[in-house]
Design an enzyme around this catalytic site. Structure first.
Site, PDB file in Angstrom:
ATOM      1  N   SER A  78       0.792  -1.234   0.000  1.00  0.00           N
ATOM      2  CA  SER A  78       0.000   0.000   0.000  1.00  0.00           C
ATOM      3  C   SER A  78       0.821   1.280   0.000  1.00  0.00           C
ATOM      4  O   SER A  78       0.238   2.374  -0.070  1.00  0.00           O
ATOM      5  CB  SER A  78      -0.977   0.002   1.180  1.00  0.00           C
ATOM      6  OG  SER A  78      -2.093  -0.820   0.872  1.00  0.00           O
ATOM      7  N   LYS A 217       3.019   6.902   4.629  1.00  0.00           N
ATOM      8  CA  LYS A 217       2.086   5.857   4.200  1.00  0.00           C
ATOM      9  C   LYS A 217       2.662   4.510   4.581  1.00  0.00           C
ATOM     10  O   LYS A 217       3.827   4.210   4.295  1.00  0.00           O
ATOM     11  CB  LYS A 217       1.857   5.921   2.679  1.00  0.00           C
ATOM     12  CG  LYS A 217       0.824   4.906   2.199  1.00  0.00           C
ATOM     13  CD  LYS A 217      -0.563   5.262   2.693  1.00  0.00           C
ATOM     14  CE  LYS A 217      -1.519   4.068   2.578  1.00  0.00           C
ATOM     15  NZ  LYS A 217      -1.323   3.070   3.649  1.00  0.00           N
ATOM     16  N   GLY A 219       2.521   0.233   4.476  1.00  0.00           N
ATOM     17  CA  GLY A 219       2.251  -0.834   3.518  1.00  0.00           C
ATOM     18  C   GLY A 219       2.398  -2.160   4.231  1.00  0.00           C
ATOM     19  O   GLY A 219       3.199  -2.294   5.157  1.00  0.00           O
TER      20      GLY A 219
END
Length: 275
Positions: A78, A217, A219
């Site tokens: 992600s 972000k 993941g």
């Protein structure tokens, strides 16, 4: 041009790194690189293995926890929502990250936060894989390939399905390349509109630590299948006027390691003065 030359010098002419997919960090930017065993110890203390790369922008200095894993390419999972968001805005697939709504498809998934309608801002906040799979399908393979080539993103390989290539397919990126890409987004120098980059910087999840903030972000390889195996955290820290771009990945051997991604990121950033 001056800034670009400085960045490329500091990051060791990383444009060429994609030509050697498993290139070790030891081969790149040796003059401005430090390897810190104390950073590697954080992973050991949590009974796992991983790597951390931090780029101290003002010092043109890269600090890494090791010479090998920092240059090993892996599925981005992600963290790919960052370039996917940029491409969605640039192509018009998403016009407004706060107003365009992606309807829930009615499939109940194990992560409750995914079982709702989402805007792009709310989708990136809960890392809603189905929303970004739909975004990728709307972008399509031709435009997706065009932008990954323009961004020089990882190995640029979208094989394995337009809605799977970053999850279970052929796309690979190493921590150094993550830092390089994220730094270009941070500085607004990707070959796309200023608006697209400004909006993606704005929707990135923010964590406050004292007087510093981290825009990052996460993941998790295998998250959508309920079998997490590798965790990422990529982004940058802002403390006063100083900026530190970073990428961390680690093996997620136990459920607690999922939460450890941000904890270890903060420990490493604190160790190098990033927060």
């Amino acid at each position: 041009m001056h800034a670009l030359i400085n960045r490329r010098h500091a990051l060791g002419l990383l444009a060429a790194a994609s030509l050697v997919p498993s290139r070790s960090f030891a081969d790149v930017a040796q003059q401005r690189t430090e390897f810190r065993d104390d950073l590697a110890k954080h992973f050991f203390d949590e009974e796992t293995v991983g790597t951390f790369v931090g780029y101290k922008v003002d010092d043109y200095l890269i600090i890494a926890s090791d010479k090998d894993r920092s240059g090993e390419a892996k599925l981005p999972a992600s963290t790919f929502k960052i370039p996917n968001s940029v491409i969605a805005l640039e192509t018009g697939v998403v016009g407004d990250p706060d107003k365009d709504v992606f309807k829930w498809d009615g499939v109940t998934r194990s992560i409750e936060a995914w079982n709702h309608d989402h805007t792009m801002r709310s989708a990136i906040a809960v890392s809603a894989v189905p929303v970004y799979q739909e975004i990728a399908r709307r972008i399509g393979a031709e435009r997706m390939q065009k932008y990954l080539d323009l961004f020089d993103y990882g190995n640029r390989d979208i094989g394995g399905g337009i809605d799977q290539f970053w999850l279970t397919g052929n796309l690979r990126i190493d921590p150094i390349q993550q830092v390089d890409f994220v730094d270009r987004l941070r500085r607004g120098t990707l070959p796309v509109s200023k608006r697209s980059q400004d909006l993606v910087r704005d929707i990135l999840p923010v964590t406050k630590v004292g007087d510093a903030i981290i825009r990052a972000k996460s993941g998790l390889v295998g998250a959508e299948a309920g079998k997490p195996s590798l965790g990422w955290m990529v982004g940058w820290a802002e403390k006063g006027d100083a900026r530190t771009v970073f990428a961390l990945n680690m093996d997620c051997k136990e459920p607690r390691h999922i939460a450890d991604r941000m904890k270890l990121t903060q420990q490493c950033l604190a160790d190098i003065g990033g927060i």
